[in-house]
Design an enzyme around this catalytic site. Structure first.
Site, PDB file in Angstrom:
ATOM      1  N   SER A  40       0.812  -1.220   0.000  1.00  0.00           N
ATOM      2  CA  SER A  40       0.000   0.000   0.000  1.00  0.00           C
ATOM      3  C   SER A  40       0.850   1.278   0.000  1.00  0.00           C
ATOM      4  O   SER A  40       1.850   1.368   0.710  1.00  0.00           O
ATOM      5  CB  SER A  40      -0.899   0.013   1.230  1.00  0.00           C
ATOM      6  N   LYS A  46     -14.608  -3.356   0.926  1.00  0.00           N
ATOM      7  CA  LYS A  46     -15.329  -2.127   0.569  1.00  0.00           C
ATOM      8  C   LYS A  46     -16.842  -2.320   0.553  1.00  0.00           C
ATOM      9  O   LYS A  46     -17.597  -1.387   0.815  1.00  0.00           O
ATOM     10  CB  LYS A  46     -14.864  -1.613  -0.801  1.00  0.00           C
ATOM     11  N   GLY A 101      -2.984   5.218 -12.399  1.00  0.00           N
ATOM     12  CA  GLY A 101      -3.959   5.612 -11.384  1.00  0.00           C
ATOM     13  C   GLY A 101      -3.408   6.358 -10.178  1.00  0.00           C
ATOM     14  O   GLY A 101      -4.137   6.564  -9.199  1.00  0.00           O
ATOM     15  N   ASP A 150     -13.598   7.369  -4.013  1.00  0.00           N
ATOM     16  CA  ASP A 150     -12.989   6.872  -5.263  1.00  0.00           C
ATOM     17  C   ASP A 150     -13.578   7.578  -6.483  1.00  0.00           C
ATOM     18  O   ASP A 150     -12.852   7.954  -7.407  1.00  0.00           O
ATOM     19  CB  ASP A 150     -13.215   5.359  -5.407  1.00  0.00           C
ATOM     20  N   GLY A 208     -13.745  -4.504 -16.187  1.00  0.00           N
ATOM     21  CA  GLY A 208     -13.932  -4.980 -14.810  1.00  0.00           C
ATOM     22  C   GLY A 208     -15.271  -4.511 -14.271  1.00  0.00           C
ATOM     23  O   GLY A 208     -15.842  -3.516 -14.754  1.00  0.00           O
ATOM     24  N   ALA A 209     -15.777  -5.251 -13.277  1.00  0.00           N
ATOM     25  CA  ALA A 209     -17.096  -4.915 -12.705  1.00  0.00           C
ATOM     26  C   ALA A 209     -17.072  -5.112 -11.194  1.00  0.00           C
ATOM     27  O   ALA A 209     -18.084  -5.416 -10.589  1.00  0.00           O
ATOM     28  CB  ALA A 209     -18.171  -5.786 -13.345  1.00  0.00           C
ATOM     29  N   ASN A 229     -14.960   3.458   1.060  1.00  0.00           N
ATOM     30  CA  ASN A 229     -13.496   3.400   1.237  1.00  0.00           C
ATOM     31  C   ASN A 229     -13.029   4.307   2.364  1.00  0.00           C
ATOM     32  O   ASN A 229     -11.832   4.463   2.584  1.00  0.00           O
ATOM     33  CB  ASN A 229     -12.765   3.757  -0.068  1.00  0.00           C
ATOM     34  N   GLY A 248     -15.529  -3.528  -7.199  1.00  0.00           N
ATOM     35  CA  GLY A 248     -15.804  -2.339  -6.386  1.00  0.00           C
ATOM     36  C   GLY A 248     -15.361  -1.047  -7.058  1.00  0.00           C
ATOM     37  O   GLY A 248     -16.118  -0.065  -7.089  1.00  0.00           O
ATOM     38  N   SER A 276      -0.681   4.092   0.800  1.00  0.00           N
ATOM     39  CA  SER A 276      -1.468   5.026   1.618  1.00  0.00           C
ATOM     40  C   SER A 276      -0.710   5.581   2.827  1.00  0.00           C
ATOM     41  O   SER A 276      -0.820   6.786   3.108  1.00  0.00           O
ATOM     42  CB  SER A 276      -2.776   4.370   2.061  1.00  0.00           C
TER      43      SER A 276
HETATM   44  P1  NAP Z   1     -12.287  -6.048  -7.159  1.00  0.00           P
HETATM   45  O1  NAP Z   1     -13.494  -5.573  -6.432  1.00  0.00           O
HETATM   46  O2  NAP Z   1     -11.615  -7.320  -6.750  1.00  0.00           O
HETATM   47  O3  NAP Z   1     -12.706  -6.152  -8.723  1.00  0.00           O
HETATM   48  C1  NAP Z   1     -11.787  -6.540  -9.716  1.00  0.00           C
HETATM   49  C2  NAP Z   1     -12.511  -6.739 -11.045  1.00  0.00           C
HETATM   50  O4  NAP Z   1     -11.511  -7.134 -11.992  1.00  0.00           O
HETATM   51  C3  NAP Z   1     -13.563  -7.842 -11.037  1.00  0.00           C
HETATM   52  O5  NAP Z   1     -14.548  -7.556 -12.004  1.00  0.00           O
HETATM   53  C4  NAP Z   1     -12.726  -9.057 -11.460  1.00  0.00           C
HETATM   54  O6  NAP Z   1     -13.488 -10.095 -12.031  1.00  0.00           O
HETATM   55  C5  NAP Z   1     -11.875  -8.426 -12.534  1.00  0.00           C
HETATM   56  N1  NAP Z   1     -10.677  -9.212 -12.803  1.00  0.00           N
HETATM   57  C6  NAP Z   1      -9.779  -9.674 -11.891  1.00  0.00           C
HETATM   58  N2  NAP Z   1      -8.828 -10.376 -12.527  1.00  0.00           N
HETATM   59  C7  NAP Z   1      -9.146 -10.361 -13.862  1.00  0.00           C
HETATM   60  C8  NAP Z   1      -8.544 -10.918 -15.019  1.00  0.00           C
HETATM   61  N3  NAP Z   1      -7.425 -11.642 -14.932  1.00  0.00           N
HETATM   62  N4  NAP Z   1      -9.138 -10.695 -16.219  1.00  0.00           N
HETATM   63  C9  NAP Z   1     -10.282  -9.964 -16.317  1.00  0.00           C
HETATM   64  N5  NAP Z   1     -10.900  -9.432 -15.239  1.00  0.00           N
HETATM   65  C10 NAP Z   1     -10.330  -9.618 -14.021  1.00  0.00           C
HETATM   66  O7  NAP Z   1     -11.137  -4.940  -7.132  1.00  0.00           O
HETATM   67  P2  NAP Z   1     -11.339  -3.348  -7.141  1.00  0.00           P
HETATM   68  O8  NAP Z   1     -11.457  -2.826  -5.763  1.00  0.00           O
HETATM   69  O9  NAP Z   1     -12.407  -3.053  -8.117  1.00  0.00           O
HETATM   70  O10 NAP Z   1      -9.900  -2.863  -7.677  1.00  0.00           O
HETATM   71  C11 NAP Z   1      -9.520  -3.074  -9.015  1.00  0.00           C
HETATM   72  C12 NAP Z   1      -8.178  -2.381  -9.274  1.00  0.00           C
HETATM   73  O11 NAP Z   1      -8.335  -0.970  -9.144  1.00  0.00           O
HETATM   74  C13 NAP Z   1      -7.088  -2.783  -8.278  1.00  0.00           C
HETATM   75  O12 NAP Z   1      -5.881  -2.920  -8.965  1.00  0.00           O
HETATM   76  C14 NAP Z   1      -6.998  -1.591  -7.347  1.00  0.00           C
HETATM   77  O13 NAP Z   1      -5.701  -1.422  -6.793  1.00  0.00           O
HETATM   78  C15 NAP Z   1      -7.306  -0.452  -8.320  1.00  0.00           C
HETATM   79  N6  NAP Z   1      -7.816   0.734  -7.622  1.00  0.00           N
HETATM   80  C16 NAP Z   1      -7.120   1.877  -7.790  1.00  0.00           C
HETATM   81  C17 NAP Z   1      -7.574   3.025  -7.173  1.00  0.00           C
HETATM   82  C18 NAP Z   1      -6.787   4.302  -7.367  1.00  0.00           C
HETATM   83  O14 NAP Z   1      -6.988   5.228  -6.562  1.00  0.00           O
HETATM   84  N7  NAP Z   1      -5.965   4.398  -8.377  1.00  0.00           N
HETATM   85  C19 NAP Z   1      -8.735   3.024  -6.396  1.00  0.00           C
HETATM   86  C20 NAP Z   1      -9.452   1.826  -6.271  1.00  0.00           C
HETATM   87  C21 NAP Z   1      -8.967   0.677  -6.893  1.00  0.00           C
HETATM   88  P3  NAP Z   1     -13.758 -11.440 -11.159  1.00  0.00           P
HETATM   89  O15 NAP Z   1     -14.758 -11.024 -10.104  1.00  0.00           O
HETATM   90  O16 NAP Z   1     -14.265 -12.378 -12.155  1.00  0.00           O
HETATM   91  O17 NAP Z   1     -12.442 -11.829 -10.544  1.00  0.00           O
END
Ligand code: NAP
Length: 288
Positions: free
Chosen positions: A23, A79, A256, A115, A141-142, A100, A144, A25
């Site tokens: 992290s 989350k 990001g 976010d 992606g779908a 968050n 959080g 943070s």
């Molecule tokens: P999450 O809730 O676990 O969701 C991840 C999504 O990606 C789900 O739809 C998951 O599908 C899909 N996914 C995972 N592996 C995959 C693959 N190999 N191929 C295709 N789809 C895949 O995670 P999240 O909280 O949304 O976070 C997602 C990313 O955003 C992370 O890397 C996080 O660090 C980043 N993020 C960045 C910020 C920022 O401030 N820059 C803020 C928030 C999040 P399944 O359910 O089928 O696994």
């Protein structure tokens, strides 16, 4: 908290999630506290996924409720799981269905989501710098983060298509947000290849994130749409393979880190009542 009270307060802040080793943070918040001349700490609280983590998360929230902790950030995988443990949600968290940021107000535990607002500030900066206009956005992606991004983009006037490897997850997201505004497609070469009018691709999957930097969420068989800019929510590494591929194709692309700083700045302002020292924090993480 009033600005004058903030100066004499020791802010006990932290992040609940799992895993947390990588992290950014703590570095961001410690830099913000120091630059704002405030005293405090920002600790990592590893809380395993539910059901085993439920009691540790409840205990941390209790410490916020009693005022022992000044505030908490919540990240993967909590989350959404944290929602039933809170007394009240701010409208953004309610709409997005994910939290968050947790703080105490009038003795109640309140959940918010920074976010979406953090993403909007950074995407506007990117659009202005690269002269990008609104149109169709494709969110990969779908989970959080995708929920927050979809809400932010729809509110900002984009037409949004969600592409997920499990199309049911994308449909579920669209149905509980704005079914009339959100399209869903499976994330594979056959479906994305036709999207010639896409102006923006947002990666909201963890694909490409350290320690698996070799990953790329875009199907290798499909060229990136020539009209698109790319925003990758992944910030470690700073230049993901998706960002590299977009830049090689001559497309504007950014990671990001700017969103990470902005969502942290909004959390900081909620907890301390003070303006976040954004320039100092941006410099500390290597942003201009
Ligand atoms: P999450 O809730 O676990 O969701 C991840 C999504 O990606 C789900 O739809 C998951 O599908 C899909 N996914 C995972 N592996 C995959 C693959 N190999 N191929 C295709 N789809 C895949 O995670 P999240 O909280 O949304 O976070 C997602 C990313 O955003 C992370 O890397 C996080 O660090 C980043 N993020 C960045 C910020 C920022 O401030 N820059 C803020 C928030 C999040 P399944 O359910 O089928 O696994």
């Amino acid at each position: 908290m009033e600005p004058d009270d903030a100066r004499s307060h020791f802010f006990r802040l932290g992040l609940a999630g799992y895993p947390l080793e990588h992290s950014f943070s703590p570095a961001i918040h410690l830099c913000a506290l120091e630059a704002a001349n405030l005293k405090g700490e920002y600790r990592l609280y590893p809380v395993p996924p539910f059901p085993s983590g439920v009691s540790s998360l409840a205990e941390l929230l209790d410490r916020v409720k009693t005022g022992e902790l000044s505030g908490l950030n919540v990240t993967i995988p909590h989350k959404q799981a944290v929602l039933p443990l809170l007394d009240r949600l701010e409208p953004a968290a309610q709409r997005i269905g994910a939290v968050n940021l947790v703080y105490r107000q009038d003795g109640c535990l309140v959940g918010d989501n920074t976010d979406a607002a953090g993403f909007l500030v950074d995407i506007h900066r990117f659009m202005a710098a690269q002269n990008i206009s609104r149109g169709r956005a494709l969110v990969l992606g779908a989970g959080g983060a995708a929920r927050a991004i979809a809400v932010a983009l729809v509110d900002d006037g984009w037409q949004v298509t969600i592409a997920a490897r499990r199309v049911n997850q994308a449909l579920e997201l669209a149905q509980c947000l704005r079914p009339d505004y959100l399209e869903t497609i499976p994330l594979n070469a056959g479906s994305v290849i036709d999207l010639k009018d896409v102006r923006l691709i947002v990666n909201a999957t963890p694909v490409g994130m350290a320690p698996h930097e070799e990953g790329i969420p875009w199907p290798s068989e499909a060229p990136l749409p020539a009209s698109a800019a790319v925003y990758d929510l992944v910030y470690n590494p700073a230049e993901t393979r998706l960002v590299q591929a977009a830049r090689r194709a001559g497309l504007p692309a950014v990671g990001g880190l700017g969103m990470l700083v902005e969502q942290a700045a909004l959390s900081f302002e909620r907890w301390t009542g003070r303006q976040a020292p954004r320039p100092a924090v941006r410099r500390a993480v290597g942003l201009a």
